[in-house]
Design a protein around this motif. Structure first.
Motif, PDB file in Angstrom:
ATOM      1  N   MET A  30       0.460  -2.014 -14.281  1.00  0.00           N
ATOM      2  CA  MET A  30       0.082  -2.354 -12.784  1.00  0.00           C
ATOM      3  C   MET A  30       0.495  -3.617 -12.340  1.00  0.00           C
ATOM      4  O   MET A  30       0.242  -4.299 -11.181  1.00  0.00           O
ATOM      5  CB  MET A  30      -1.281  -2.234 -12.453  1.00  0.00           C
ATOM      6  N   PRO A  74      -5.823  -2.603  -9.948  1.00  0.00           N
ATOM      7  CA  PRO A  74      -4.785  -3.468  -9.447  1.00  0.00           C
ATOM      8  C   PRO A  74      -4.409  -4.512 -10.295  1.00  0.00           C
ATOM      9  O   PRO A  74      -5.076  -5.406 -10.985  1.00  0.00           O
ATOM     10  CB  PRO A  74      -5.333  -4.113  -8.155  1.00  0.00           C
ATOM     11  N   SER A 113       0.988  -1.162  -0.182  1.00  0.00           N
ATOM     12  CA  SER A 113      -0.135   0.086  -0.112  1.00  0.00           C
ATOM     13  C   SER A 113       0.986   1.172   0.102  1.00  0.00           C
ATOM     14  O   SER A 113       2.037   1.126   0.151  1.00  0.00           O
ATOM     15  CB  SER A 113      -1.032  -0.001   1.179  1.00  0.00           C
ATOM     16  N   PRO A 139      -0.798  -4.327  -5.956  1.00  0.00           N
ATOM     17  CA  PRO A 139      -1.929  -4.888  -5.597  1.00  0.00           C
ATOM     18  C   PRO A 139      -3.091  -3.936  -5.111  1.00  0.00           C
ATOM     19  O   PRO A 139      -4.169  -4.234  -4.272  1.00  0.00           O
ATOM     20  CB  PRO A 139      -1.577  -5.689  -4.492  1.00  0.00           C
ATOM     21  N   PHE A 140      -2.945  -2.691  -5.503  1.00  0.00           N
ATOM     22  CA  PHE A 140      -3.970  -1.796  -5.103  1.00  0.00           C
ATOM     23  C   PHE A 140      -4.205  -0.791  -6.254  1.00  0.00           C
ATOM     24  O   PHE A 140      -3.156  -0.636  -7.330  1.00  0.00           O
ATOM     25  CB  PHE A 140      -3.428  -0.769  -3.979  1.00  0.00           C
ATOM     26  N   ALA A 141      -5.405  -0.032  -6.479  1.00  0.00           N
ATOM     27  CA  ALA A 141      -5.584   0.750  -7.484  1.00  0.00           C
ATOM     28  C   ALA A 141      -4.868   2.287  -7.447  1.00  0.00           C
ATOM     29  O   ALA A 141      -4.554   2.843  -6.180  1.00  0.00           O
ATOM     30  CB  ALA A 141      -6.940   1.273  -7.585  1.00  0.00           C
TER      31      ALA A 141
END
Length: 120
Positions: A62, A87, A41, A66-68
């Motif tokens: 991406m 993600p 994050s 693991p995150f937008a």
């Protein structure tokens, strides 16, 4: 260092809002290739800036993120494109001499023609 947004390049400096107060600049090729990969994050007030020498088509992916994120392409500090990337599978391109990656939602309200600038 902080990243500020001015809604219109011609607006007064008082119209600025801070998008990020925790800013990293990816200057080396290795840092640019790695980007946000393998991080779990980033803080809400974080930005990763990729400065390039000249304006060309710049791709973002991406893979292993693991995150937008919100991605912003800039030419001479003027926004040329804004895109939310999903993600792991997000992929986009735009003309830029700098690209900024922000947590998803932070670039809401940033549009083509706006100005993003780093401030000390």
């Amino acid at each position: 260092m902080r990243l500020v947004h001015r809604p219109d390049r011609d607006s007064a400096a008082t119209d600025e809002r801070t998008l990020a107060s925790d800013v990293d600049v990816a200057r080396s090729r290795l840092a640019q290739a790695r980007g946000l990969m393998f991080r779990r994050s980033v803080p809400d007030d974080y930005a990763l800036v990729f400065p390039f020498g000249e304006a060309e088509t710049r791709w973002l992916h991406m893979l292993f993120v693991p995150f937008a994120i919100d991605a912003v392409w800039l030419v001479d500090e003027e926004v040329t494109r804004v895109k939310r990337l999903a993600p792991f599978v997000g992929l986009a391109r735009g003309k830029a001499d700098a690209v900024v990656e922000l947590p998803a939602g932070v670039a809401d309200g940033v549009t083509v023609g706006d100005e993003l600038r780093l401030r000390e």
